[in-house]
Design a protein around this motif. Structure first.
Motif, short mmCIF file in Angstrom:
data_model
loop_
_atom_site.label_atom_id
_atom_site.label_comp_id
_atom_site.label_asym_id
_atom_site.label_seq_id
_atom_site.Cartn_x
_atom_site.Cartn_y
_atom_site.Cartn_z
N LEU A 24 3.96 5.56 1.11
CA LEU A 24 2.72 5.42 -0.02
C LEU A 24 3.20 4.69 -1.15
O LEU A 24 2.19 4.08 -1.99
N GLY A 25 4.45 4.24 -1.48
CA GLY A 25 4.81 3.43 -2.46
C GLY A 25 4.48 2.01 -2.17
O GLY A 25 4.00 1.24 -3.09
N PHE A 26 4.67 1.64 -1.16
CA PHE A 26 4.50 0.38 -0.69
C PHE A 26 2.75 0.04 -0.67
O PHE A 26 2.52 -0.75 -1.24
N LEU A 27 2.25 1.15 -0.16
CA LEU A 27 0.65 0.97 -0.31
C LEU A 27 0.08 1.06 -1.66
O LEU A 27 -0.72 0.16 -1.92
N ILE A 28 0.61 1.59 -2.59
CA ILE A 28 0.17 1.84 -3.91
C ILE A 28 0.53 0.24 -4.67
O ILE A 28 -0.39 -0.24 -5.15
N TRP A 29 1.58 -0.12 -4.47
CA TRP A 29 1.94 -1.44 -4.98
C TRP A 29 1.05 -2.53 -4.39
O TRP A 29 0.75 -3.33 -5.12
N THR A 30 0.81 -2.43 -3.30
CA THR A 30 0.30 -3.51 -2.40
C THR A 30 -1.28 -3.29 -3.04
O THR A 30 -1.90 -4.42 -3.27
N LEU A 31 -1.94 -2.24 -3.12
CA LEU A 31 -3.25 -2.12 -3.73
C LEU A 31 -3.33 -2.71 -5.17
O LEU A 31 -4.49 -3.30 -5.43
N TRP A 32 -2.28 -2.12 -5.95
CA TRP A 32 -2.38 -2.77 -7.23
C TRP A 32 -2.17 -4.19 -7.54
O TRP A 32 -2.79 -4.77 -8.23
N SER A 33 -1.26 -4.80 -6.62
CA SER A 33 -1.03 -6.09 -6.93
C SER A 33 -2.15 -7.09 -6.37
O SER A 33 -2.23 -8.07 -6.80
N VAL A 261 3.86 -10.28 11.78
CA VAL A 261 3.27 -9.01 10.69
C VAL A 261 3.18 -7.89 11.88
O VAL A 261 3.74 -6.72 11.40
N LEU A 262 2.71 -8.05 12.99
CA LEU A 262 2.41 -6.98 13.84
C LEU A 262 4.08 -6.49 14.27
O LEU A 262 4.25 -5.17 14.36
N PHE A 263 4.93 -7.11 14.30
CA PHE A 263 6.27 -6.93 14.51
C PHE A 263 6.91 -6.09 13.34
O PHE A 263 7.72 -4.95 13.67
N SER A 264 6.27 -6.25 12.19
CA SER A 264 6.70 -5.26 11.11
C SER A 264 6.33 -3.76 11.14
O SER A 264 6.73 -3.13 10.52
N THR A 265 5.16 -3.83 12.10
CA THR A 265 4.56 -2.25 12.18
C THR A 265 5.49 -1.52 13.10
O THR A 265 5.25 -0.16 13.01
N LEU A 274 2.17 1.70 7.05
CA LEU A 274 1.28 1.17 6.38
C LEU A 274 1.85 0.73 4.82
O LEU A 274 2.64 1.62 4.23
N GLY A 275 1.33 0.01 4.27
CA GLY A 275 1.68 -0.80 2.92
C GLY A 275 2.69 -1.59 3.14
O GLY A 275 2.70 -2.67 2.60
N PHE A 276 4.01 -1.31 3.99
CA PHE A 276 5.03 -2.23 4.28
C PHE A 276 4.62 -3.64 4.97
O PHE A 276 4.73 -4.72 4.74
N SER A 277 3.64 -3.16 6.04
CA SER A 277 3.13 -4.32 6.64
C SER A 277 2.08 -5.34 5.84
O SER A 277 2.07 -6.44 6.23
N GLU A 278 1.49 -4.41 5.04
CA GLU A 278 0.39 -5.16 4.14
C GLU A 278 1.26 -6.46 3.17
O GLU A 278 0.89 -7.21 3.04
N GLU A 279 2.30 -5.59 2.68
CA GLU A 279 3.32 -6.75 1.94
C GLU A 279 3.96 -8.00 2.57
O GLU A 279 3.80 -9.03 2.33
N PRO A 291 -6.25 -16.58 1.54
CA PRO A 291 -6.47 -15.82 0.46
C PRO A 291 -6.08 -14.55 -0.19
O PRO A 291 -5.67 -14.47 -1.06
N SER A 292 -5.47 -13.78 0.89
CA SER A 292 -5.00 -12.68 0.48
C SER A 292 -4.46 -12.07 1.92
O SER A 292 -5.47 -11.15 2.58
N GLY A 293 -3.30 -12.19 2.46
CA GLY A 293 -2.95 -11.86 3.78
C GLY A 293 -2.72 -10.28 3.55
O GLY A 293 -3.08 -9.44 4.74
N ALA A 294 -2.47 -9.62 2.63
CA ALA A 294 -2.46 -8.23 2.44
C ALA A 294 -3.68 -7.37 2.46
O ALA A 294 -3.90 -6.45 3.32
N VAL A 295 -4.83 -7.97 1.94
CA VAL A 295 -6.20 -7.55 2.24
C VAL A 295 -6.64 -7.61 3.43
O VAL A 295 -7.43 -6.83 4.26
N ALA A 296 -6.41 -8.85 4.19
CA ALA A 296 -6.78 -9.07 5.76
C ALA A 296 -6.06 -7.92 6.46
O ALA A 296 -6.76 -7.48 7.35
N MET A 297 -4.88 -7.69 6.23
CA MET A 297 -4.00 -6.38 7.02
C MET A 297 -4.90 -5.13 6.75
O MET A 297 -4.90 -4.35 7.64
N MET A 298 -5.15 -4.97 5.49
CA MET A 298 -6.00 -3.65 5.46
C MET A 298 -7.42 -3.55 6.02
O MET A 298 -7.68 -2.74 6.62
#
Length: 339
Positions: A24-33, A261-265, A274-279, A291-298
């Motif tokens: 959840l910490g990774f996810l919140i950070w990714t959403l915020w950034s 990226v899939l390897f990170s899952t 969730l969150g870590f792979s987005e980062e 434009p944003s790999g994190a948003v694409a992963m979301m």
């Protein structure tokens, strides 16, 4: 006073909560950034036709991967019905979305095969080699993409290609070593020990006994794995087309970057890291001008959770039978942990 037998379960529960907090910490950070990118994405129409294609590709990739496990089981001469394979695979994909430490979908599938009088260790070996083949297939795809487009790759991106090639070679060597049962041959004392290392070597040995004479079929399953991962990469590419009006990251770049990226899952964090792979996606895709790999992963996550919803419905439809299998899976898990 709690019984000593309850302590491992309490420790597992605490670990699960800690992993959930980290995720959840990774996810919140990714959403915020990425808040500005998210606002921009939702301020304009999403191209849902691309999203629909992406969803179909993700489901097709999952379906083919389920057939891959079916083929690996049938290689052992087991009378395994395709309908049972699909039902178990969908239920397994649902179980694998829950917090790490719960009974995983693989153990539920192993319990079913054990119920069919397939030895427990041999049932686990079908799942183990399926995971190994799936993992190696990721790096085969990224390696092939990097080699094919090496002359056009930015020097900073070539390092990812080299990493993929290294992992593909290492994975192939590891598979070769396992199928030849070299750990059991060169470490006979460790193989007969009662520890986890001994158990793992014995499981590798049984895997070798089951599959070492089936090299052509194993290679075919590796190619199937590469094809499945290429479909998921194409799905991620479609997500980019759906979310961003100006999207110039090629499919070839997705075939190189997205497998990593899939390897990170595979990191043991809740809901597929969730969150870590987005980062990770954000960091890797920035090298190719995404434009944003994190948003694409979301966006890709939404597709996988759509598949998870289908899996949930199949689970609820078969809940009574699966509940019994879950208890047997718990027993398999306890045996493995105590070995």
């Amino acid at each position: 006073m709690n019984r000593p037998a309850d302590f491992p379960k309490q420790r597992s529960g605490i670990l699960n909560l800690a992993l959930l907090a980290i995720g959840l910490g990774f996810l919140i950070w990714t959403l915020w950034s990425n808040r500005h990118v998210l606002v921009d994405v939702f301020s304009r129409p999403i191209q849902f036709r691309y999203y629909l294609w992406a969803f179909l590709l993700v489901n097709l990739a999952a379906f083919i991967s389920f057939l891959r496990w079916f083929a690996l089981v049938r290689m052992l001469g087991v009378e395994f019905k395709l309908l049972d394979c699909l039902r178990l695979s969908y239920v397994g994909s649902f179980f694998n979305l829950v917090i790490p430490g719960a009974v995983g979908g693989d153990l539920v599938k192993a319990a079913y095969l054990a119920r069919m009088n397939l030895p427990r260790t041999q049932a686990i070996s079908t799942l183990l080699i399926d995971r190994i083949i799936g993992l190696i297939g990721l790096f085969y795809l990224a390696s092939a993409a990097s080699i094919a487009g090496w002359s056009t790759l930015d020097p900073s991106v070539r390092s990812f290609g080299l990493f993929a090639i290294f992992m593909a070679i290492s994975g192939s060597i590891a598979l070769f070593i396992i199928l030849l049962d070299l750990p059991g041959k060169f470490l006979p004392k460790l193989a007969t020990s009662s520890g986890k290392a001994g158990l793992l070597i014995r499981e590798f040995g049984l895997l070798s006994k089951s599959y070492r004479a089936k090299w052509p079929k194993i290679i075919a399953m590796l190619l199937v794995s590469v094809f499945c991962h290429s479909l998921t990469c194409a799905a991620c590419y479609m997500v980019g087309l759906a979310l961003f009006p100006i999207f110039q990251v090629s499919l070839a770049n997705h075939l190189l970057i997205f497998p990593l990226v899939l390897f990170s899952t595979a990191v043991p964090l809740p809901f597929g890291a969730l969150g870590f792979s987005e980062e990770i996606s954000n960091q890797l895709f920035q090298f190719v001008g995404h434009p944003s790999g994190a948003v694409a992963m979301m966006g890709y996550r939404v597709l996988t959770y759509g598949l998870g919803l289908i899996s949930l419905l199949i689970y609820l439809w078969n809940i009574n039978a699966i509940r019994d299998l879950s208890r047997e899976a718990e027993a398999i898990k306890d045996i493995n942990e105590s070995s």
